[in-house]
Design a protein around this motif. Structure first.
Motif, mmCIF file in Angstrom:
data_model
loop_
_atom_site.group_PDB
_atom_site.id
_atom_site.type_symbol
_atom_site.label_atom_id
_atom_site.label_comp_id
_atom_site.label_asym_id
_atom_site.label_seq_id
_atom_site.Cartn_x
_atom_site.Cartn_y
_atom_site.Cartn_z
ATOM 1 N N GLU A 1 6.260 8.025 2.460
ATOM 2 C CA GLU A 1 6.378 6.744 3.137
ATOM 3 C C GLU A 1 7.733 6.686 3.824
ATOM 4 O O GLU A 1 8.769 6.751 3.179
ATOM 5 C CB GLU A 1 6.238 5.597 2.135
ATOM 6 C CG GLU A 1 4.884 5.539 1.452
ATOM 7 C CD GLU A 1 4.824 6.244 0.127
ATOM 8 O OE1 GLU A 1 4.022 5.841 -0.728
ATOM 9 O OE2 GLU A 1 5.592 7.227 -0.045
ATOM 10 N N ASP B 1 -3.655 0.247 -2.858
ATOM 11 C CA ASP B 1 -2.938 -1.006 -3.089
ATOM 12 C C ASP B 1 -2.294 -0.970 -4.467
ATOM 13 O O ASP B 1 -2.959 -0.729 -5.475
ATOM 14 C CB ASP B 1 -3.893 -2.188 -2.984
ATOM 15 C CG ASP B 1 -4.432 -2.370 -1.568
ATOM 16 O OD1 ASP B 1 -3.733 -1.965 -0.623
ATOM 17 O OD2 ASP B 1 -5.544 -2.909 -1.422
ATOM 18 N N LYS C 1 0.857 -4.019 6.116
ATOM 19 C CA LYS C 1 0.191 -4.306 7.389
ATOM 20 C C LYS C 1 0.398 -5.737 7.872
ATOM 21 O O LYS C 1 0.252 -6.023 9.059
ATOM 22 C CB LYS C 1 -1.300 -3.976 7.270
ATOM 23 C CG LYS C 1 -1.563 -2.479 7.087
ATOM 24 C CD LYS C 1 -3.041 -2.166 6.946
ATOM 25 C CE LYS C 1 -3.287 -0.667 6.919
ATOM 26 N NZ LYS C 1 -2.580 0.024 5.838
ATOM 27 N N ASP D 1 6.427 8.872 9.421
ATOM 28 C CA ASP D 1 5.896 7.566 9.813
ATOM 29 C C ASP D 1 6.811 6.821 10.776
ATOM 30 O O ASP D 1 6.715 5.604 10.925
ATOM 31 C CB ASP D 1 5.650 6.706 8.569
ATOM 32 C CG ASP D 1 4.688 7.367 7.594
ATOM 33 O OD1 ASP D 1 3.621 7.822 8.045
ATOM 34 O OD2 ASP D 1 5.013 7.443 6.394
ATOM 35 N N PHE E 1 2.256 0.603 5.801
ATOM 36 C CA PHE E 1 2.034 0.325 4.381
ATOM 37 C C PHE E 1 2.055 -1.165 4.054
ATOM 38 O O PHE E 1 1.555 -1.568 3.022
ATOM 39 C CB PHE E 1 3.091 1.057 3.552
ATOM 40 C CG PHE E 1 3.185 2.504 3.924
ATOM 41 C CD1 PHE E 1 2.223 3.402 3.495
ATOM 42 C CD2 PHE E 1 4.197 2.965 4.747
ATOM 43 C CE1 PHE E 1 2.283 4.731 3.859
ATOM 44 C CE2 PHE E 1 4.265 4.288 5.118
ATOM 45 C CZ PHE E 1 3.310 5.179 4.678
ATOM 46 N N THR F 1 0.845 -1.188 0.000
ATOM 47 C CA THR F 1 0.000 0.000 0.000
ATOM 48 C C THR F 1 0.883 1.241 0.000
ATOM 49 O O THR F 1 1.801 1.350 0.817
ATOM 50 C CB THR F 1 -0.915 0.007 1.236
ATOM 51 O OG1 THR F 1 -1.682 -1.195 1.248
ATOM 52 C CG2 THR F 1 -1.849 1.206 1.212
ATOM 53 N N SER G 1 1.697 6.217 9.451
ATOM 54 C CA SER G 1 0.993 5.232 8.639
ATOM 55 C C SER G 1 1.769 3.922 8.570
ATOM 56 O O SER G 1 2.990 3.872 8.806
ATOM 57 C CB SER G 1 0.782 5.770 7.223
ATOM 58 O OG SER G 1 -0.124 6.847 7.218
ATOM 59 N N GLN H 1 -9.169 6.051 -6.627
ATOM 60 C CA GLN H 1 -9.383 4.667 -6.189
ATOM 61 C C GLN H 1 -8.913 3.645 -7.217
ATOM 62 O O GLN H 1 -8.544 2.527 -6.868
ATOM 63 C CB GLN H 1 -10.869 4.450 -5.884
ATOM 64 C CG GLN H 1 -11.393 5.297 -4.735
ATOM 65 C CD GLN H 1 -12.888 5.117 -4.526
ATOM 66 O OE1 GLN H 1 -13.479 4.120 -4.944
ATOM 67 N NE2 GLN H 1 -13.520 6.089 -3.883
ATOM 68 N N TYR I 1 -0.847 14.333 5.761
ATOM 69 C CA TYR I 1 0.065 14.073 4.652
ATOM 70 C C TYR I 1 0.971 15.291 4.492
ATOM 71 O O TYR I 1 0.482 16.419 4.407
ATOM 72 C CB TYR I 1 -0.739 13.830 3.375
ATOM 73 C CG TYR I 1 0.074 13.366 2.192
ATOM 74 C CD1 TYR I 1 0.228 12.015 1.923
ATOM 75 C CD2 TYR I 1 0.671 14.286 1.336
ATOM 76 C CE1 TYR I 1 0.965 11.584 0.829
ATOM 77 C CE2 TYR I 1 1.410 13.862 0.247
ATOM 78 C CZ TYR I 1 1.559 12.512 -0.009
ATOM 79 O OH TYR I 1 2.289 12.100 -1.086
ATOM 80 N N GLY J 1 -2.719 5.338 0.597
ATOM 81 C CA GLY J 1 -3.605 4.258 0.997
ATOM 82 C C GLY J 1 -4.096 3.379 -0.129
ATOM 83 O O GLY J 1 -5.054 2.612 0.040
ATOM 84 N N THR K 1 8.703 1.978 2.660
ATOM 85 C CA THR K 1 7.348 1.469 2.895
ATOM 86 C C THR K 1 7.335 0.317 3.884
ATOM 87 O O THR K 1 6.271 -0.170 4.245
ATOM 88 C CB THR K 1 6.700 1.014 1.576
ATOM 89 O OG1 THR K 1 7.477 -0.041 0.995
ATOM 90 C CG2 THR K 1 6.597 2.165 0.593
#
Length: 519
Positions: free
Chosen positions: A268, A112, A331, A297, A329, A106, A327, A155, A408, A110, A240
């Motif tokens: 990231e 994928d 998970k 992050d 990335f 990710t 965040s 998206q 961000y 956010g 990431t």
């Protein structure tokens, strides 16, 4: 940069050269495996057969001769070098079903991502060389995709393929090729070591997120003499994953144009950025920052040196940010971290012509911000010259700037403007601003420098442009210990240094602002 770092990188490069030579004994022309150079026949299987045969023979070169070869995802193997000859084009399919995602993750917004045209995972001693082109046909992919995928652009873009992905590889050589029009990021190097990228040309724009070169947790690396025109960040360092830092990297001789940043670290930013040296680069026509160093992050960003940089028509030449977005990335393998560290960074010998049309209006030159309780530490800016449009009004000098602690990190995050035309700094410790010169094309009633919540600030050898009617040249807000010396310039201002909000321990030495009403 320490001598042992240079030695280690030189040894690595020698190893890469030796390995490349060692695998060059056998050539595998893709035409012999059924590839068709008509630009319309899908050659994925034929090209992969050539790569597999090359690996089984102990390594060598897979040759792309003159012609246009359409393909979906092809996977590099151990000791295989793709040689793309002059007038040869590896053309990405416009059908998303022709692509694979061998290492999903990710990205910072956010989404994928991870599909790619050329991909290598967990292999050694590989390369992409030649005078030919890899063309992802990004715009054509988008046009075909949106006929069926009606979701918002933010998206759906993640399904589009990167052009080149190198994942957990050792001994990588990319030289001479042209990379064009990716569906997403142009090239992504993840957790790989001993990498040399040289003489690369990138022309990749037209769809969202066309980063040029993404370095994601890689080590022992040289990037030099590349020409990048990108729709998104041109050269960007990411982490990431928290498992491997960006470390021991040298960059030189790059020409960078971007609709976003020229040189960037983050967003990231889970593992460290350290021992990175960037020098002798030209950044031009860049729409969202020249140099942007961001850790938000949990990463430790330290021991970075950027020098001998020329910028022309760049919106907001520099942004430095320590934040607490935090965040995750990947998970399945990572957990949320605590706020990181930004320390021991040196930027020197920078000359910039800032764009008059900036993200924040009126434009400012340099933005520096930590968050409460987490200061940017030991940042040195030395030999800096920036030309700005000016135009700041009296009320702009007291603009309140949002903390945006978990947001961000972008220039616009601090909008609509900042209260200094030159340098605005907040939550800083050990900030050194040495030999700084600003030019203003119009009068600006904001200070040249505003520091808020600072400790141990040094301002030395500044040349101040002429302004008339400003409240102060420098404003210090809640600053403890500052040395301001060797200031020269002309203008009519009410104060040289305005001290507010419990500021203490300020020394002013040899300030020579001619014709000013400085106190």
């Amino acid at each position: 940069m320490k001598k042992k770092l240079f030695y280690k990188i030189l040894v690595s490069l020698w190893m890469i050269t030796a390995l490349t030579l060692s695998v060059s004994a056998a050539d595998f022309n893709i035409l012999r495996f059924g590839a068709v150079a008509d630009g319309s026949t899908i050659n994925t299987i034929a090209i992969q057969k050539a790569i597999d045969a090359c690996e089984q023979a102990g390594g060598g070169k897979v040759i792309f001769p003159e012609g246009r070869f359409l393909s979906g995802t092809i996977v590099l193997k151990n000791k295989v070098v793709l040689q793309i000859d002059k007038n040869a084009v590896l053309l990405g399919s416009t059908d998303l079903k022709d692509y694979q995602n061998l290492d999903p993750f990710t990205e910072g917004l956010g989404i994928d991502v991870g599909w790619a045209l050329v991909v290598a995972v967990d292999v050694k001693n590989i390369g992409i060389i030649g005078e030919g082109t890899i063309d992802g046909q990004g715009q054509a992919i988008k046009e075909r995709q949106i006929l069926k995928d009606t979701r918002p652009e933010g998206q759906r873009w993640g399904l589009r393929p990167f052009l080149v992905r190198i994942v957990r590889c050792t001994g990588v050589h990319v030289k001479g090729v042209t990379l064009k029009y990716a569906g997403a990021w142009t090239s992504h190097y993840f957790q790989s070591k001993d990498i040399r990228i040289e003489g690369l040309k990138i022309e990749s724009f037209g769809v969202a997120h066309n980063d040029g070169i993404d370095i994601d947790g890689c080590q022992d690396m040289i990037i030099r003499d590349c020409d990048i025109v990108s729709g998104d960040d041109a050269l960007v360092f990411k982490t990431t994953s928290s498992k491997m830092s960006c470390k021991n990297i040298q960059v030189s001789g790059l020409k960078l144009k971007s609709n976003q940043a020229g040189i960037k670290m983050g967003t990231e930013s889970m593992a460290a950025f350290e021992n990175i040296k960037i020098t002798n680069c030209y950044i031009y026509d860049t729409k969202n920052g020249g140099i942007k160093l961001l850790t938000v992050d949990g990463a430790h960003l330290k021991n970075i040196e950027i020098s001998d940089i020329t910028m022309d028509q760049v919106r907001t030449p520099m942004l430095f940010r320590l934040g607490s977005r935090l965040s995750v990335f990947r998970k399945a393998t990572d957990t949320r971290q605590v706020t990181g560290v930004f320390e021991n960074v040196r930027i020197k010998n920078v000359k910039a012509m800032a764009s008059a049309n900036a993200q924040l209006m009126p434009p400012s030159g340099i933005l520096i911000s930590g968050v409460p309780g987490h200061a940017i530490s030991n940042l040195t800016l030395e030999n800096i010259e920036i030309t700005l449009a000016g135009g700041g009004l009296a009320e702009h000098a007291h603009q309140q700037v949002p903390e945006a602690i978990d947001q961000y990190p972008e220039v616009k995050t601090f909008g609509p403007r900042v209260p200094a035309y030159g340098v605005w700094a907040r939550h800083v410790k050990g900030l050194r601003l040495i030999n700084v010169k600003f030019h203003l094309e119009n009068n600006d009633l904001r200070p040249a420098l505003v520091v808020s919540d600072g400790k141990n600030i040094e301002v030395d050898h500044w040349e101040i442009p002429e302004t008339t009617g400003a409240e102060a040249i420098i404003r210090l807000e809640n600053v403890e210990n500052a040395l301001i010396q060797n200031l020269t310039g002309t203008g009519l201002v009410k104060q040289l240094v305005q001290q507010v909000d419990h500021t203490r321990g300020v020394r002013i030495v040899n300030a020579q602002i001619k014709s000013s009403k400085a106190q």
